[in-house]
Design a protein around this motif. Structure first.
Motif, short mmCIF file in Angstrom:
data_model
loop_
_atom_site.label_atom_id
_atom_site.label_comp_id
_atom_site.label_asym_id
_atom_site.label_seq_id
_atom_site.Cartn_x
_atom_site.Cartn_y
_atom_site.Cartn_z
N GLN A 69 17.14 -0.32 -17.64
CA GLN A 69 17.50 0.93 -16.98
C GLN A 69 17.79 2.02 -18.01
O GLN A 69 17.37 3.17 -17.85
N GLN A 70 18.53 1.66 -19.07
CA GLN A 70 18.84 2.66 -20.10
C GLN A 70 17.58 3.13 -20.81
O GLN A 70 17.40 4.32 -21.07
N VAL A 71 16.71 2.21 -21.11
CA VAL A 71 15.47 2.57 -21.81
C VAL A 71 14.61 3.45 -20.91
O VAL A 71 14.03 4.44 -21.37
N ALA A 72 14.55 3.13 -19.62
CA ALA A 72 13.75 3.94 -18.70
C ALA A 72 14.33 5.35 -18.58
O ALA A 72 13.57 6.33 -18.51
N MET A 73 15.64 5.48 -18.57
CA MET A 73 16.26 6.81 -18.49
C MET A 73 15.95 7.63 -19.75
O MET A 73 15.63 8.82 -19.66
N ARG A 74 16.04 7.00 -20.92
CA ARG A 74 15.74 7.72 -22.16
C ARG A 74 14.28 8.15 -22.18
O ARG A 74 13.96 9.26 -22.60
N TYR A 75 13.40 7.28 -21.72
CA TYR A 75 11.98 7.62 -21.68
C TYR A 75 11.73 8.78 -20.73
O TYR A 75 10.99 9.72 -21.06
N SER A 76 12.34 8.75 -19.57
CA SER A 76 12.10 9.84 -18.61
C SER A 76 12.67 11.16 -19.13
O SER A 76 12.06 12.22 -18.94
N ASP A 77 13.82 11.11 -19.80
CA ASP A 77 14.37 12.35 -20.39
C ASP A 77 13.43 12.89 -21.47
O ASP A 77 13.17 14.10 -21.53
N ALA A 78 12.94 12.02 -22.32
CA ALA A 78 12.04 12.45 -23.38
C ALA A 78 10.74 13.01 -22.80
O ALA A 78 10.22 14.03 -23.27
N TYR A 79 10.23 12.37 -21.76
CA TYR A 79 8.98 12.84 -21.16
C TYR A 79 9.19 14.18 -20.46
O TYR A 79 8.30 15.05 -20.47
N ALA A 80 10.37 14.39 -19.88
CA ALA A 80 10.66 15.68 -19.26
C ALA A 80 10.67 16.79 -20.32
O ALA A 80 10.15 17.90 -20.08
N LYS A 81 11.20 16.50 -21.51
CA LYS A 81 11.18 17.49 -22.58
C LYS A 81 9.76 17.78 -23.04
O LYS A 81 9.42 18.93 -23.35
N VAL A 82 8.92 16.75 -23.07
CA VAL A 82 7.52 16.96 -23.44
C VAL A 82 6.84 17.88 -22.44
O VAL A 82 6.10 18.81 -22.81
N ILE A 83 7.06 17.64 -21.17
CA ILE A 83 6.45 18.48 -20.14
C ILE A 83 6.96 19.91 -20.24
O ILE A 83 6.19 20.87 -20.08
N GLU A 84 8.26 20.09 -20.52
CA GLU A 84 8.80 21.44 -20.68
C GLU A 84 8.13 22.16 -21.86
O GLU A 84 7.79 23.34 -21.76
N ARG A 85 7.93 21.45 -22.98
CA ARG A 85 7.26 22.05 -24.13
C ARG A 85 5.83 22.44 -23.79
O ARG A 85 5.36 23.52 -24.17
#
Length: 105
Positions: A69-85
């Motif tokens: 669960q922690q790894v999935a949350m970190r991945y989703s946060d990082a992917y959200a930043k990628v999409i914002e960029r």
């Protein structure tokens, strides 16, 4: 010219070449000793550093040792930043194209 003079010149040349070779070998040997001593000093410093206990790092543990669960949350946060960029980049490109389109009018 006497035949023995040629032999004397050859012997003197051989002695000169042997002396020059010995001087060259001694100089290169001394330079190699300096290089080896510097290398030995560097190795001893690194060996001493390996003997000291390692400080605890503040890095977080590897992802495969953490709950999924922690790894999935970190991945989703990082992917959200990628999409914002990517969105910001696309907006900048659109603004440049608008500026260029209006430039010639």
């Amino acid at each position: 010219m006497h035949w023995w003079i040629v032999w004397v010149v050859l012997v003197l040349a051989m002695i000169a070449v042997i002396c020059i070779g010995a001087v060259y070998a001694i100089r290169r040997g001394i330079a190699a000793l300096h290089l080896v001593s510097a290398l030995g000093e560097a190795v001893s410093q690194r060996m001493d550093a390996m003997q000291e206990p390692a400080a605890q790092s503040s890095r977080e543990p590897a992802s495969f040792t953490q709950p999924l669960q922690q790894v999935a949350m970190r991945y989703s946060d990082a992917y959200a930043k990628v999409i914002e960029r990517q969105d910001r980049k696309q907006e900048r490109h659109a603004a440049v194209w608008r500026r260029w389109r209006l430039f010639n009018e």
